[in-house]
Design a protein around this motif. Structure first.
Motif, PDB file in Angstrom:
ATOM      1  N   ARG A  46       4.085   1.447   4.343  1.00 13.41           N
ATOM      2  CA  ARG A  46       3.303   1.595   3.099  1.00 13.41           C
ATOM      3  C   ARG A  46       1.973   2.289   3.390  1.00 13.41           C
TER       4      ARG A  46
ATOM      5  N   GLU B 234     -10.088   0.280  11.246  1.00 12.50           N
ATOM      6  CA  GLU B 234     -10.892  -0.516  10.303  1.00 12.50           C
ATOM      7  C   GLU B 234     -11.585  -1.663  11.034  1.00 12.50           C
TER       8      GLU B 234
ATOM      9  N   ALA C 180      -2.290 -10.174   4.304  1.00 15.34           N
ATOM     10  CA  ALA C 180      -3.295 -10.915   5.084  1.00 15.34           C
ATOM     11  C   ALA C 180      -4.671 -10.480   4.573  1.00 15.34           C
TER      12      ALA C 180
ATOM     13  N   ASP D  75      -0.810  -8.020   8.710  1.00 15.23           N
ATOM     14  CA  ASP D  75       0.182  -7.536   7.736  1.00 15.23           C
ATOM     15  C   ASP D  75      -0.453  -7.370   6.365  1.00 15.23           C
ATOM     16  N   ASP D  76       0.168  -6.558   5.516  1.00 11.19           N
ATOM     17  CA  ASP D  76      -0.232  -6.526   4.108  1.00 11.19           C
ATOM     18  C   ASP D  76      -0.128  -7.952   3.574  1.00 11.19           C
TER      19      ASP D  76
ATOM     20  N   PHE E  30      -8.063  -9.144   5.016  1.00  8.39           N
ATOM     21  CA  PHE E  30      -8.660  -8.367   6.114  1.00  8.39           C
ATOM     22  C   PHE E  30      -9.851  -9.107   6.729  1.00  8.39           C
TER      23      PHE E  30
HETATM   24  N1  LIG Z   1      -5.000  -6.353   5.915  1.00  6.41           N
HETATM   25  C1  LIG Z   1      -4.810  -5.151   5.350  1.00  6.41           C
HETATM   26  N2  LIG Z   1      -4.202  -5.077   4.139  1.00  6.41           N
HETATM   27  C2  LIG Z   1      -3.985  -3.874   3.553  1.00  6.41           C
HETATM   28  N3  LIG Z   1      -4.354  -2.679   4.077  1.00  6.41           N
HETATM   29  C3  LIG Z   1      -4.969  -2.701   5.278  1.00  6.41           C
HETATM   30  C4  LIG Z   1      -5.225  -3.913   5.969  1.00  6.41           C
HETATM   31  N4  LIG Z   1      -5.844  -3.621   7.142  1.00  6.41           N
HETATM   32  C5  LIG Z   1      -5.973  -2.272   7.184  1.00  6.41           C
HETATM   33  N5  LIG Z   1      -5.452  -1.714   6.065  1.00  6.41           N
HETATM   34  C6  LIG Z   1      -5.370  -0.286   5.741  1.00  6.41           C
HETATM   35  O1  LIG Z   1      -4.369   0.313   6.532  1.00  6.41           O
HETATM   36  C7  LIG Z   1      -4.683   1.679   6.795  1.00  6.41           C
HETATM   37  C8  LIG Z   1      -4.559   1.952   8.275  1.00  6.41           C
HETATM   38  O2  LIG Z   1      -5.630   1.307   8.937  1.00  6.41           O
HETATM   39  P1  LIG Z   1      -6.319   1.936  10.220  1.00  6.41           P
HETATM   40  O3  LIG Z   1      -6.615   3.368  10.002  1.00  6.41           O
HETATM   41  O4  LIG Z   1      -7.423   1.034  10.605  1.00  6.41           O
HETATM   42  O5  LIG Z   1      -5.097   1.820  11.225  1.00  6.41           O
HETATM   43  P2  LIG Z   1      -4.981   2.254  12.758  1.00  6.41           P
HETATM   44  O6  LIG Z   1      -4.314   1.129  13.436  1.00  6.41           O
HETATM   45  O7  LIG Z   1      -6.303   2.708  13.262  1.00  6.41           O
HETATM   46  O8  LIG Z   1      -3.973   3.493  12.622  1.00  6.41           O
HETATM   47  P3  LIG Z   1      -3.669   4.724  13.599  1.00  6.41           P
HETATM   48  O9  LIG Z   1      -3.359   4.161  14.965  1.00  6.41           O
HETATM   49  O10 LIG Z   1      -2.468   5.340  12.960  1.00  6.41           O
HETATM   50  O11 LIG Z   1      -4.869   5.621  13.598  1.00  6.41           O
HETATM   51  C9  LIG Z   1      -6.097   1.928   6.242  1.00  6.41           C
HETATM   52  O12 LIG Z   1      -5.983   2.548   4.979  1.00  6.41           O
HETATM   53  C10 LIG Z   1      -6.635   0.510   6.099  1.00  6.41           C
HETATM   54  O13 LIG Z   1      -7.600   0.411   5.080  1.00  6.41           O
END
Ligand SMILES: Nc1ncnc2c1ncn2[C@@H]1O[C@H](COP(=O)(O)OP(=O)(O)OP(=O)(O)O)[C@@H](O)[C@H]1O
Ligand SMILES: Nc1nc2c(ncn2[C@@H]2O[C@H](COP(=O)(O)O)[C@@H](O)[C@H]2O)c(=O)[nH]1
Length: 188
Positions: free
Chosen positions: A129, A20, A171, A168-169, A173
């Motif tokens: 989660r 993200e 926070a 963290d959840d 974004f």
């Molecule tokens: N601050 C946040 N609060 C809640 N949800 C979030 C937050 N930041 C990211 N997310 C959600 O968490 C999920 C995982 O995010 P993301 O795919 O970017 O992780 P990643 O680190 O790239 O994971 P991976 O390494 O497993 O591919 C997504 O659905 C994203 O929207």
């Protein structure tokens, strides 16, 4: 090789928010290096855009042909950075961003002194989660949670970071993103 730009690596536990964040920081000034993997595409993922998806036999043949600058095994899948994907960016003077695991950060730091590693963290409850919301097998979910608990949230893993941002959840974004953007702007 002397370069003006930096390679900003996002790394950290699964589901910490790296992808993200990457979507928001990628721009003409900070292009993204697309990596390759043998894992199956997720529902929203497009070949050549999110990853270069390839079979294990193709991946292994690319390893044998010296086509990767680094590669790793994560879970039961292979991931790697192809020379072709990286070379336009790393041979020029511009900056770039990439998402890697721990082994990838170590390899890139050895290859390019101008690698800047940003650890994106999240607590285990947030990771669990988010992974439960993502389609995937129980085996994959449990593997990623165990890896986060035992390795990706460990002091050894964090020690590679030039900067650390927690997402963290709970926070906001946008605040997480502003922190990462601030770190990149002041280090570019
Ligand atoms: N601050 C946040 N609060 C809640 N949800 C979030 C937050 N930041 C990211 N997310 C959600 O968490 C999920 C995982 O995010 P993301 O795919 O970017 O992780 P990643 O680190 O790239 O994971 P991976 O390494 O497993 O591919 C997504 O659905 C994203 O929207
Ligand atoms: N060393 C490398 N690690 C990579 C590369 N591409 C992705 N990754 C890392 O793999 C895991 C799993 O990714 P996912 O998309 O299946 O969640 C994650 O930690 C990525 O950072 C690579 O080319 N080299």
């Amino acid at each position: 090789m002397t370069r003006m730009g930096k390679i900003f690596v996002l790394y950290g536990p699964s589901a910490s928010g790296k992808t993200e964040i990457q979507k928001q920081i990628t721009s003409g000034r900070l292009p993204r290096i697309i990596t390759a993997t043998t894992r199956a595409p997720r529902d929203n993922e497009i070949d050549g855009e999110h990853y270069i998806f390839m079979s294990k036999s193709e991946f292994r043949s690319q390893i044998e042909n010296g086509r990767f600058i680094e590669w790793t095994e994560y879970g039961n899948e292979l991931y790697g950075t192809l020379k072709d994907s990286a070379e336009n960016i790393v041979s020029g003077n511009g900056s770039a961003n990439i998402i890697l695991d721990f082994a990838g950060v170590r390899a890139l730091k050895r290859l390019y002194a101008d690698t800047f590693a940003i650890f994106i963290g999240a607590n285990i409850e947030s990771i669990e989660r988010r992974l439960l919301l993502r389609a995937g097998t129980d085996e994959e979910l449990n593997g990623r949670l165990t890896r986060a608990r035992e390795l990706e949230l460990s002091p050894e893993y964090l020690a590679l970071a030039d900067a650390v941002v927690w997402n963290d959840d709970g926070a906001d974004f946008e605040e997480t993103l502003a922190k990462v953007q601030g770190i990149i702007s002041s280090s570019m």
